[in-house]
Design an enzyme around this catalytic site. Sequence first.
Site, PDB file in Angstrom:
ATOM      1  N   ASP A 164       0.684  -1.236  -0.215  1.00 44.88           N
ATOM      2  CA  ASP A 164       0.034   0.180   0.094  1.00 44.88           C
ATOM      3  C   ASP A 164       0.843   1.293  -0.054  1.00 44.88           C
ATOM      4  OD1 ASP A 164      -2.334  -1.670   0.449  1.00 44.88           O
ATOM      5  OD2 ASP A 164      -1.756  -1.852   2.414  1.00 44.88           O
ATOM      6  N   LYS A 192       2.036   2.553  -5.134  1.00 53.22           N
ATOM      7  CA  LYS A 192       2.518   1.938  -6.303  1.00 53.22           C
ATOM      8  C   LYS A 192       2.190   2.239  -7.680  1.00 53.22           C
ATOM      9  CE  LYS A 192       2.764  -2.197  -4.721  1.00 53.22           C
ATOM     10  NZ  LYS A 192       2.274  -2.040  -3.213  1.00 53.22           N
ATOM     11  N   GLY A 225      -5.057  -4.771  -4.667  1.00 49.33           N
ATOM     12  CA  GLY A 225      -6.292  -3.967  -5.140  1.00 49.33           C
ATOM     13  C   GLY A 225      -5.945  -2.427  -5.320  1.00 49.33           C
ATOM     14  N   HIS A 226      -6.294  -1.864  -6.354  1.00 48.98           N
ATOM     15  CA  HIS A 226      -6.112  -0.179  -6.318  1.00 48.98           C
ATOM     16  C   HIS A 226      -7.192   0.451  -7.341  1.00 48.98           C
ATOM     17  CE1 HIS A 226      -2.783  -1.820  -8.889  1.00 48.98           C
ATOM     18  NE2 HIS A 226      -3.583  -0.909  -9.535  1.00 48.98           N
ATOM     19  N   GLN A 275       1.875  -6.022  -3.448  1.00 51.62           N
ATOM     20  CA  GLN A 275       2.288  -5.838  -1.863  1.00 51.62           C
ATOM     21  C   GLN A 275       3.712  -5.241  -1.613  1.00 51.62           C
ATOM     22  OE1 GLN A 275       1.414  -9.235  -3.346  1.00 51.62           O
ATOM     23  NE2 GLN A 275      -0.662  -8.384  -2.965  1.00 51.62           N
TER      24      GLN A 275
HETATM   25  P1  IMP Z   1      -2.460 -12.706   1.732  1.00 52.51           P
HETATM   26  O1  IMP Z   1      -1.628 -12.076   0.666  1.00 52.51           O
HETATM   27  O2  IMP Z   1      -3.876 -12.642   1.472  1.00 52.51           O
HETATM   28  O3  IMP Z   1      -2.087 -14.238   2.101  1.00 52.51           O
HETATM   29  O4  IMP Z   1      -2.186 -11.913   3.255  1.00 52.51           O
HETATM   30  C1  IMP Z   1      -0.839 -12.318   3.926  1.00 52.51           C
HETATM   31  C2  IMP Z   1      -0.589 -10.844   4.546  1.00 52.51           C
HETATM   32  O5  IMP Z   1      -0.220  -9.842   3.299  1.00 52.51           O
HETATM   33  C3  IMP Z   1      -1.378  -9.922   5.267  1.00 52.51           C
HETATM   34  O6  IMP Z   1      -0.929  -9.256   6.264  1.00 52.51           O
HETATM   35  C4  IMP Z   1      -2.206  -9.067   4.338  1.00 52.51           C
HETATM   36  O7  IMP Z   1      -2.832  -8.016   5.046  1.00 52.51           O
HETATM   37  C5  IMP Z   1      -1.003  -8.788   3.641  1.00 52.51           C
HETATM   38  N1  IMP Z   1      -1.376  -8.221   2.166  1.00 52.51           N
HETATM   39  C6  IMP Z   1      -1.668  -8.785   1.205  1.00 52.51           C
HETATM   40  N2  IMP Z   1      -1.815  -8.134   0.003  1.00 52.51           N
HETATM   41  C7  IMP Z   1      -1.649  -6.931   0.576  1.00 52.51           C
HETATM   42  C8  IMP Z   1      -1.755  -5.617  -0.142  1.00 52.51           C
HETATM   43  O8  IMP Z   1      -1.906  -5.341  -1.235  1.00 52.51           O
HETATM   44  N3  IMP Z   1      -1.370  -4.597   0.785  1.00 52.51           N
HETATM   45  C9  IMP Z   1      -1.153  -4.716   1.933  1.00 52.51           C
HETATM   46  N4  IMP Z   1      -0.963  -5.645   2.497  1.00 52.51           N
HETATM   47  C10 IMP Z   1      -1.153  -6.898   1.904  1.00 52.51           C
END
Ligand code: IMP
Length: 419
Positions: free
Chosen positions: A13, A16, A40-41, A218
């Site tokens: 977040d 980017k 997601g954005h 991420q």
């Molecule tokens: P997952 O990717 O859904 O398995 O989540 C694993 C960790 O990554 C968690 O702490 C989520 O909040 C974090 N996470 C996954 N995608 C994002 C993103 O796009 N932005 C921020 N954190 C993310």
Amino acid sequence: MSSITILGCMWGDEGKAKIVDFIGAEADVVARFQGGANAGHTIVLEDKKYIFHTVPSGILYPETKCVIGAGTVIDPYGLRDEMESLIAQGIDFTNRLFIDDRAGLVLSLHRQLDQKSEENLGAGKIGTTGKGIGPAYSDQAARCALRIGDLRYPEWLEQRLDNFYKYHQITLSASERKEELESLLEVGKFFQPYIAQTDQMLRNWYREGKSILFEGAQGTLLDLIYGTYPFVTSSHTVSGGVCIGTGFPPRWLDNILGVFKAYTTRVGAGPFPTEIEGPLADQIRQKGNEFGSTTGRPRRIGWFDAVAAQYSASLNGIDSLAITLLDVLTGLPELKICTSYLKHNQKLPGFVTHPIELKEIQPEYLTLPGWDIDISKMQKWDTLPKEAKQYLEAIQDLLKLPVKIVSVGQDRRQTIVNK
Ligand code: IMP
């Protein structure tokens, strides 16, 4: 001939998408290399709102080609919905979107497993997005996953689906099996024109002199190995992930731009050394609209952590920095930057990733004065208030890297390029 890699360098977040959109104007190709619909954005362009989870946002530039690389995981129904909604908004994907046939599939069982595992972990949960990302990547490592290219071969797909359920020790009824196969074949037809072997295409384009932009999802501290494990995502978010996730040779990563927020945020559980709570955090959260774009969860807020940032910059081989959301800090009387980690009053040599060690450290801060002039319309570095420049210069000095781009608002025009 050039490539630029744009990476989120903390816990995701970092804004980017705005930077990718800004630089994307000059790219011939934009490629995603990891992650899935956990990202997601939203991009607002001429008052139209476009929502992206898996499609690279470069698709908004009509001449730009987009690649969803082999290192991603795709929820085929979600991606079809995303594409259909973009098609309805006038976006043309023909000969512009290429999905690598080796990209993994996220099936509904993966989402169920993700949610179940979080429930079982209770207080110890990771705080995932619930999109099935972890289980989908685990199945790839276990070699029972389905890949998008499998959707083209009905008999093979049937075999792979049976193996997948055998691996998970689940027996589907004949009607459930038939229904799942039919819907996979049906969604597969939708993707048929887009499926390609994209690694070769990317290498050929690069050799032909096209400029390629790799868009990270991420952030570095969520990397499966180098992040704050186990509170991470399940893909490789670091610059090395570009090569694994797209088949692009490491020597061809010409320029790596690290995106950092002017402060820090984190969603989900896990250690966060510079976290702040209470009214100040609430104020920053509201002003920065710090709520997850995929899950709506409030993001945790903290000061800029130069120790973590140095780790991320060196791990990724960052060449220059983009600092986003600087405008959110306007009005704060003083700002803090964490310059070192102390353990039992001893300075640590650098960042640590173990959750126990991260919990034990005490951040040491540099305190700088704030500014209260509105900077959101400023387009030149020189016009920024001296305190804002001082803040950015402190980041440059601590990271020993130049700040090339500063974002002071959501709009493409609210961007300062530091020449
Ligand atoms: P997952 O990717 O859904 O398995 O989540 C694993 C960790 O990554 C968690 O702490 C989520 O909040 C974090 N996470 C996954 N995608 C994002 C993103 O796009 N932005 C921020 N954190 C993310």
